[in-house]
Every structure is written in structure tokens, then in C-alpha cells.
Design an enzyme around this catalytic site. Structure first.
Site, mmCIF file in Angstrom:
data_model
loop_
_atom_site.group_PDB
_atom_site.id
_atom_site.type_symbol
_atom_site.label_atom_id
_atom_site.label_comp_id
_atom_site.label_asym_id
_atom_site.label_seq_id
_atom_site.Cartn_x
_atom_site.Cartn_y
_atom_site.Cartn_z
ATOM 1 C CG HIS A 210 -1.939 1.041 1.280
ATOM 2 N ND1 HIS A 210 -3.145 0.881 1.932
ATOM 3 C CD2 HIS A 210 -1.968 2.290 0.771
ATOM 4 C CE1 HIS A 210 -3.856 1.985 1.819
ATOM 5 N NE2 HIS A 210 -3.164 2.859 1.120
ATOM 6 N NE ARG B 82 0.919 11.560 -2.618
ATOM 7 C CZ ARG B 82 -0.183 11.173 -1.976
ATOM 8 N NH1 ARG B 82 -1.184 10.613 -2.629
ATOM 9 N NH2 ARG B 82 -0.289 11.361 -0.685
ATOM 10 C CG ASN C 32 -4.832 7.987 -4.122
ATOM 11 O OD1 ASN C 32 -3.884 7.253 -4.400
ATOM 12 N ND2 ASN C 32 -4.850 8.717 -3.022
ATOM 13 C CG HIS D 68 -9.735 4.458 2.889
ATOM 14 N ND1 HIS D 68 -8.561 5.153 2.928
ATOM 15 C CD2 HIS D 68 -10.507 5.001 3.862
ATOM 16 C CE1 HIS D 68 -8.620 6.077 3.875
ATOM 17 N NE2 HIS D 68 -9.809 6.014 4.455
ATOM 18 C CG ASP E 177 -1.990 4.793 3.738
ATOM 19 O OD1 ASP E 177 -1.939 5.113 2.540
ATOM 20 O OD2 ASP E 177 -2.866 5.231 4.523
ATOM 21 C CG HIS F 238 0.188 14.961 1.500
ATOM 22 N ND1 HIS F 238 -0.560 15.041 0.346
ATOM 23 C CD2 HIS F 238 -0.343 13.944 2.220
ATOM 24 C CE1 HIS F 238 -1.508 14.109 0.376
ATOM 25 N NE2 HIS F 238 -1.393 13.415 1.497
HETATM 26 C C1 NCD Z 1 -3.809 8.896 1.253
HETATM 27 C C2 NCD Z 1 -3.139 9.797 0.249
HETATM 28 O O1 NCD Z 1 -2.698 10.889 0.613
HETATM 29 O O2 NCD Z 1 -3.065 9.406 -0.922
HETATM 30 N N1 NCD Z 1 -3.958 9.558 2.509
HETATM 31 C C3 NCD Z 1 -4.171 9.009 3.718
HETATM 32 O O3 NCD Z 1 -4.433 9.758 4.661
HETATM 33 N N2 NCD Z 1 -4.102 7.711 3.908
HETATM 34 C C4 NCD Z 1 -5.113 8.512 0.674
HETATM 35 C C5 NCD Z 1 -5.719 7.322 1.311
HETATM 36 O O4 NCD Z 1 -5.320 6.197 0.985
HETATM 37 O O5 NCD Z 1 -6.620 7.505 2.113
HETATM 38 ZN ZN ZN Z 2 -3.648 4.824 1.245
#
Ligand code: NCD
Ligand code: ZN
Length: 440
Positions: free
Chosen positions: A60, A64, A94, A175, A305, A309
Site C-alpha cells: 500500500h 503520486r 488515486n 479504505h 500507506d 505531501h
Molecule cells: C492517502 C493519500 O494521501 O493518498 N492519505 C491518507 O491519509 N491515507 C489517501 C488514502 O489512501 O486515504
Molecule cells: Zn492509502
């Protein structure tokens, strides 16, 4: 053909640790030997006192690309992966634009080809209308479903998710947070601030454990009724685990992310929106609950995950700051630190981070140090104590929630397909990462 011998190390597997030399030929593990045998190789690497593990498989991540390469790109993200001993990642859909069709997948494949230091697999997304594209997609990790809003706004409604469970032929990863509860809670808790600056800890109240457990229950029911394989992403609370346990017979699996094993609501005071993440960090009791669930085998895998950012984005106020944090470089040190403090065993680490993800997603030839498996390997120094420093990270976002923390146990060498790509804190190899093959 080039051969490399990893000599005099200790090899970790799902059963424990044993003394062995590991022989690599080209991109495969061709043999393991008892110590002390005379083995010829083109290159011999002394691994005395070091632990040799299968490269980690992170099921996971958010690399980007396409669309948000100012946060991370395949070069920086995959450097971060190999620096963290992760040799394979599965990337989420995403993106901008989101990955919803076979064409999108192929475009993403073309974008990544020859630019990745680690191996990779891709997820397709679900927008309520693309089931035929999902079913046509070849060689993917699965389909990612957002039951709630998060980065990328890929939320879909319950009716559509039900249809997906009935009709799709791929592993469904959800999710799971309940959007209705989120909306209600947002109204309630925001009202309390009445124009004042919003405390980031509100996030954990708005997206409460109850809200996550409700969505988990909803999708578990769908999995039970349809008989379809469901994997619940990033569980974070005892409530979610309790629900999942009721549906173990229906084959429901789940993952936990490192931040839910280490960070809690108590950290908002220091880290503010840098630890804003979906699902949010929880109480210390829940953090303990996640470790307990890991120990009891109630959680199948650990996945980062990794959601980078920029520093500037995360410095904004609660409403503007995006959710997510980088994790690729810190997952293994966090797990090794737990081994050093005797909270975890090496065999558990290997099951959770290597063998487990390979088996759960049906990845061919990875996740174990076994004859015939791919030579994706990480050599670890269990005695190395190192402080996480923002300025030393490979991730493009350039910060970590663990900046200033010291972990004991670090990767010192990473091999991807038999190529040494990371050594002694530096990325030294080429971009040899390839798309993995999934069974079926
Ligand atoms: C993820 C992201 O920034 O792409 N952010 C997060 O808080 N986990 C998106 C996601 O998988 O929810
Ligand atoms: Zn995620």
C-alpha cells in the site's frame, strides 16, 4: 553468469532465524548452504553478525505519479523504498487522473518503466462505473475502493460497492470509513471551534473508531454474502479488529500501517497536521491493541500507506492540510526496533512484511529466501542505532513524523533482482525494478 555469495549471515524466515550462506546467481537465489562450506562466487559479501531477510513487500503506497510528482515521483519514492529495505511496492490508483481503465494502467506502466529502483505492482480504482474495465485488467494487485473521502476524492456509494462485490473478479481492497458518520461528526465538532483555530486532534474525533468499524462491518457483510475476497486497508482500532474477527471465516484479511503502531492522539500537540491521516491516529489503548492483534495473528500484513505531501501543505491549518504521511524509509527500522525491544520476533516480521503480502496478493517468486525465488534481499544490522533525520531522507517530501526518533536496527544493503541498489546509506545501484507477476 554473475554470482554473489552472502556469507556468514543469519537468514530470517517465517519459522525463525538460521545460520546460512546465500548464493545469488543473476536475479535468483540459487542455493543456501551451511556456514563453513567452500563456495565459489564472483563476489563474496561478508554478512557476519548481520541478518539477511527477504526484501519487504509493501502492499500500500502512493507514489503520486501521474499528476502529483511535486510530492513524490517514481525515482524518489522507489529510492525511499530500497533505502528502507522494501523491494516491492503496490501503488494505489488515486492519481491525477485516477487509474480507472486498462488504458490508464498501461499509461502508468509506461510512465514507470525503467524509472524504478524497486519492483512494483499496480492497483486499479473504482468509480462506480468501471467494473468491466476492472475485470479486463491484467496482472494487477487488486481493486482499491474508497468508502470515504480521502486524497483524490475517489469515494463511491454503498450500492456501487455492493455491485462490485457481486460482479468483479479481482481482490477488493477497501479504505473503510463511513462517510455519513464523518459528515455528521464534522458538523458537530467543527461547531465547537466557532471561528477559532482548529485543533488537529479533531480529526480523530471526526473519523472515529466507530465510523471505521461501521464501514468495515458493511464491506465484511458484502464479502460474506458474495463470497468475494476482501482485504481491509489500514485498520487502526480495536473496534475494527473485533468486526474483522467475526468474518475471518469469510476470508476477510487486513493490514495495519506503521503510524497506527507508533503514533497516537497524544502526538498531535507536537506534530499537528503532519500526522493528519485517514484513518486517523488513535488512543494509546488502540495502539496497544494493534500490537496485540499483530501478536495474535489477527492482522495479516503490515503495509505503509506511504502518502507523501509537502512540508508546506502539511503546515497549513486543519481544513487545508492533506491527510497522509511518508513511511517507506521507516517501516523496517520501526519493526526491527520492536524486535530489539523483544516486542516482536524476526519470524513475525518476515510473515507480516514479506511472506504474508506475497501470499495474500499471490505474487510469484517473492517474499522468501528460498531456492528459485527472486534475489530481492535486505541485509540488516540489528545493532545499528540511528536517528531519523528529515535532511537524510530520500522521499521527495523531505520530512518524517519520526524526525528526531532513534530506532535500533537498520537496513544496510538492499538487493533488487540480484542487483545491489542500496548500501551504507546510499542508493548505489541502477533502476532495475520490474513489474511483478500476480498469480491467476
Ligand atoms: C492517502 C493519500 O494521501 O493518498 N492519505 C491518507 O491519509 N491515507 C489517501 C488514502 O489512501 O486515504
Ligand atoms: Zn492509502
Amino acid at each position: 553468469m554473475a554470482t554473489i555469495l552472502l556469507k556468514d549471515g543469519q537468514v530470517g524466515c517465517g519459522l525463525g532465524v538460521y545460520d546460512a550462506d546465500v548464493l545469488i546467481e543473476d536475479n535468483k537465489i540459487v542455493n543456501t548452504f551451511d556456514w563453513g562450506k567452500e563456495i565459489k562466487a564472483d563476489k563474496v559479501i561478508d554478512c557476519k553478525g548481520k541478518l539477511i531477510l527477504p526484501g519487504l513487500i509493501d502492499a500500500h503506497v502512493h507514489m503520486r505519479e501521474p499528476g502529483q510528482s511535486y510530492k513524490e515521483d517514481w525515482e524518489t519514492g522507489s529510492k525511499a523504498a530500497v533505502a528502507g529495505g522494501i523491494t516491492t511496492v503496490f501503488d494505489m490508483p488515486n492519481n491525477q487522473p485516477p487509474i480507472l481503465t486498462v488504458k490508464d494502467l498501461d499509461a502508468k506502466r509506461a510512465l514507470i518503466a525503467d524509472r524504478s529502483y524497486c519492483n512494483y505492482g499496480l492497483f486499479i480504482g473504482f468509480n462506480g462505473k468501471n467494473i468491466s474495465e476492472i475485470n479486463k485488467a491484467k496482472n494487477i494487485a487488486g481493486v482499491k475502493v474508497y468508502a470515504a473521502t480521502s486524497t483524490g476524492n475517489m469515494i463511491v456509494g454503498g450500492g456501487d460497492i455492493e455491485k462490485l462485490f457481486k460482479k468483479c473478479n479481482k481482490t477488493i481492497v477497501v479504505h473503510a470509513e463511513d462517510e455519513v458518520s464523518i459528515a455528521e461528526n464534522t458538523e458537530t465538532y467543527l461547531a465547537e471551534f466557532d471561528g477559532r483555530e482548529i485543533d488537529p486532534s479533531i480529526h480523530s474525533k471526526i473519523r472515529s473508531p466507530e465510523c471505521a468499524a461501521k464501514a468495515v462491518k458493511f464491506v465484511c457483510e458484502l464479502a460474506k454474502k458474495s463470497g468475494h475476497k476482501l482485504h481491509v486497508a489500514h485498520v487502526s482500532s480495536d473496534q475494527e479488529i473485533a468486526v474483522i474477527l467475526e468474518y475471518r471465516d469469510s476470508g476477510v484479511t487486513c493490514e495495519v500501517s506503521p503510524h497506527h503502531l507508533l503514533l497516537s492522539e497524544d502526538d498531535y500537540g507536537q506534530l499537528n497536521n503532519f500526522i493528519k491521516v485517514n484513518p486517523p491516529v488513535r488512543s494509546r489503548t488502540n495502539v496497544f491493541g494493534m500490537w496485540k492483534a499483530l501478536k495474535f495473528g489477527e492482522i495479516d500484513i503490515v503495509a505503509t500507506d506511504h502518502a507523501p505531501h509537502t512540508f508546506v501543505e502539511k503546515q497549513q491549518g486543519y481544513m487545508q492540510a492533506p491527510s497522509g504521511m511518508p513511511e517507506l524509509e521507516t517501516l523496517l527500522p520501526i519493526m526491527l526496533n520492536a524486535v530489539n525491544s523483544e516486542g516482536l520476533e524476526v519470524k513475525e516480521l518476515v510473515k507480516l512484511c514479506c511472506e504474508g503480502p506475497a501470499k495474500l496478493f499471490g505474487v510469484k517468486g517473492k517474499g522468501q529466501i528460498e531456492v528459485g525465488f527472486d534475489a530481492d534481499i535486505v541485509v540488516v544490522d540489528m545493532d545499528m542505532e540511528r536517528e531519523v533525520k528529515n535532511e537524510e531522507l530520500f522521499t521527495k517530501c523531505g520530512w518524517s513524523p519520526y524526525h528526531g526518533s532513534v530506532f535500533k536496527g537498520w537496513p544496510i544493503m538492499t538487493f533488487v533482482g540480484g542487483e545491489l541498489v542500496f548500501k551504507g546509506g546510499k542508493v548505489v545501484g541502477k533502476k532495475v525494478g520490474k513489474e511483478v507477476e500476480f498469480e491467476g
